[in-house]
Design an enzyme around this catalytic site. Structure first.
Site, PDB file in Angstrom:
ATOM      1  N   GLU A   7     -27.322   9.590 -27.844  1.00 33.30           N
ATOM      2  CA  GLU A   7     -27.161  10.334 -29.299  1.00 33.30           C
ATOM      3  C   GLU A   7     -26.482  11.460 -28.126  1.00 33.30           C
ATOM      4  O   GLU A   7     -26.989  11.380 -26.657  1.00 33.30           O
ATOM      5  CB  GLU A   7     -27.880  11.170 -29.977  1.00 33.30           C
ATOM      6  N   ARG A  13     -42.721  23.926 -18.653  1.00 34.70           N
ATOM      7  CA  ARG A  13     -42.492  22.244 -19.532  1.00 34.70           C
ATOM      8  C   ARG A  13     -42.592  21.359 -18.409  1.00 34.70           C
ATOM      9  O   ARG A  13     -42.982  19.632 -18.668  1.00 34.70           O
ATOM     10  CB  ARG A  13     -41.844  22.669 -19.643  1.00 34.70           C
ATOM     11  N   ARG A  55     -33.715  16.587 -23.391  1.00 30.05           N
ATOM     12  CA  ARG A  55     -32.670  16.693 -21.913  1.00 30.05           C
ATOM     13  C   ARG A  55     -31.373  17.990 -22.488  1.00 30.05           C
ATOM     14  O   ARG A  55     -29.760  18.201 -22.381  1.00 30.05           O
ATOM     15  CB  ARG A  55     -31.248  16.084 -22.087  1.00 30.05           C
ATOM     16  N   ASP A 105     -24.874  15.171 -27.935  1.00 30.82           N
ATOM     17  CA  ASP A 105     -25.289  16.456 -29.127  1.00 30.82           C
ATOM     18  C   ASP A 105     -24.504  18.004 -28.988  1.00 30.82           C
ATOM     19  O   ASP A 105     -25.090  18.066 -28.315  1.00 30.82           O
ATOM     20  CB  ASP A 105     -26.969  17.475 -29.448  1.00 30.82           C
ATOM     21  N   ASN A 138     -27.446  18.243 -26.208  1.00 27.80           N
ATOM     22  CA  ASN A 138     -29.013  17.374 -25.499  1.00 27.80           C
ATOM     23  C   ASN A 138     -28.204  16.095 -24.966  1.00 27.80           C
ATOM     24  O   ASN A 138     -27.248  15.733 -25.884  1.00 27.80           O
ATOM     25  CB  ASN A 138     -29.597  17.599 -26.848  1.00 27.80           C
ATOM     26  N   HIS A 174     -26.680  24.557 -28.659  1.00 22.56           N
ATOM     27  CA  HIS A 174     -27.663  23.604 -28.195  1.00 22.56           C
ATOM     28  C   HIS A 174     -26.924  22.301 -27.669  1.00 22.56           C
ATOM     29  O   HIS A 174     -26.463  22.126 -28.163  1.00 22.56           O
ATOM     30  CB  HIS A 174     -29.061  23.819 -29.516  1.00 22.56           C
ATOM     31  N   GLU A 230     -25.119  21.370 -30.928  1.00 19.25           N
ATOM     32  CA  GLU A 230     -25.163  22.229 -31.878  1.00 19.25           C
ATOM     33  C   GLU A 230     -25.341  23.709 -32.100  1.00 19.25           C
ATOM     34  O   GLU A 230     -25.616  23.799 -30.948  1.00 19.25           O
ATOM     35  CB  GLU A 230     -26.793  21.827 -32.392  1.00 19.25           C
ATOM     36  N   GLY A 240     -36.960  31.142 -32.565  1.00 20.65           N
ATOM     37  CA  GLY A 240     -37.552  29.955 -32.742  1.00 20.65           C
ATOM     38  C   GLY A 240     -37.954  30.039 -34.006  1.00 20.65           C
ATOM     39  O   GLY A 240     -39.076  29.551 -34.166  1.00 20.65           O
ATOM     40  N   TRP A 287     -36.970  26.496 -37.523  1.00 20.09           N
ATOM     41  CA  TRP A 287     -36.391  26.813 -35.719  1.00 20.09           C
ATOM     42  C   TRP A 287     -34.952  27.787 -35.130  1.00 20.09           C
ATOM     43  O   TRP A 287     -35.290  27.878 -33.683  1.00 20.09           O
ATOM     44  CB  TRP A 287     -36.922  25.318 -35.357  1.00 20.09           C
TER      45      TRP A 287
END
Ligand code: NAG
Ligand code: NAG
Ligand code: NAG
Length: 289
Positions: free
Chosen positions: A102, A277, A130, A104, A121, A119, A106, A200, A196
């Site tokens: 995929e 993270r 990622r 992405d 990924n 966003h 967004e 957030g 979200w």
């Protein structure tokens, strides 16, 4: 006399040119299927325009009829205007199955006057995580802008109005799977993610503003189309001409520089620098991207 003959020629040329340009861009009536939304997704102007809407009962979406294995995909989008907090407009390529790939884009909405977050990924064989996020250097709700995915065997490049914002290089040499075997369709949807999406999840969707609406035009897929039997249009002679362009395309020095400018000034999140993270070290592709 000579002048009017010339202007007639110019008009003829312009007409020819516009026919050419129109035929180069896809027509939503021929190229996509509306997948959900019960009338909330609409194809207008003889296939030139597509609108998605979202209200409290449902969002809406569409997908391409064709599936692609490598390509350069362009779409012009005009995002939900005003208070779009809680809404997400997704535009991405995806294969199917448990080990899907995929790519992405967004768009996470925001309160009026606060910036959208773009966003991005990349998933390969079912593994994502990622994320890179950006703010934009213009108001994406005021007009249409072009969002492009270049996907070839060496790299994935995300661009906005021709300016690259992210490159994800093939990192198979350091043991990271790269999307290169599973054909993908292009999908798009407008949906509610108030849990979200905005700060957030702190800011919820204001349903008194519904219906929310995003618009699409000038979809263009310069891509290898894979038929249901698995044959690729790029293994046939017809695709040779595209070989020398996008299938081998890389960023030149000028584009690299533009991308650095965007990343320096507009990137708001990068998984490759999120040390909280990844206390044990960043994912291997971070070293080469
Ligand atoms: C919304 O605006 C806030 C404040 O400027 C910003 O921090 C945030 O990144 C923006 N985008 C989203 C999706 O929350
Ligand atoms: C396309 O490539 C194949 C193999 O490389 C070659 O045989 C063929 O002549 C090419 N066709 C065109 C139209 O260039
Ligand atoms: C594209 O052309 C180059 C050389 O011109 C060749 O090495 C490469 O294999 C070709 N790729 C495809 C997918 O046909």
């Amino acid at each position: 006399m000579a002048f009017s003959w010339q202007s007639t020629k110019i008009v003829q040329l312009l007409v020819l040119l516009s026919i050419f340009i129109n035929s180069a861009n896809a027509n939503f009536n021929n190229d996509v299927d509306i997948t959900f939304g019960d009338g909330r997704a609409k194809i207008l102007n003889n296939g030139e325009l597509l609108t998605l809407t979202l209200d409290h009962s449902s969002g809406s979406g569409f997908q391409t009829k064709n599936q692609y294995l490598f390509g350069k995909i362009d779409m012009q989008l005009k995002l939900v205007a005003g208070n779009s907090a809680g809404t997400v407009t997704a535009y991405y390529l995806s294969s199917t199955g448990p080990t899907w790939d995929e790519i992405d884009f967004e768009f996470l909405g925001n309160l009026s006057g606060d910036p959208y977050t773009l966003h991005t990924n990349v998933f390969s064989q079912g593994k994502g995580g990622r994320e890179q996020q950006f703010h934009l250097w213009f108001d994406p709700t005021a007009d249409f802008h072009t969002y492009s995915i270049l996907w070839n065997p060496q790299r994935i490049i995300f661009s906005v109005d021709g300016t690259p914002i992210r490159e994800f290089k093939n990192a198979e040499s350091v043991g990271v799977a790269f999307p290169k075997n599973q054909p993908m369709k292009m999908y798009s949807s407008l949906w509610d993610a108030e849990d979200w999406a905005t700060r957030g999840g702190l800011i919820k969707t204001d349903w008194s503003q519904a219906p929310f609406s995003a618009s699409y035009r000038n979809f263009n897929a310069n891509a290898c189309i894979v038929s249901s039997s698995g044959a690729s249009s790029c293994s046939s002679n017809s695709a040779n001409s595209s070989n020398d362009s996008w299938l081998n395309e890389a960023l030149d020095a000028t584009s690299e520089e533009k991308m650095r400018w965007v990343q320096k000034n507009y990137m708001v999140y990068n998984y490759c620098t999120d040390s909280k993270r990844f206390p044990q070290g960043y994912p291997p592709e971070c070293a080469i991207n």
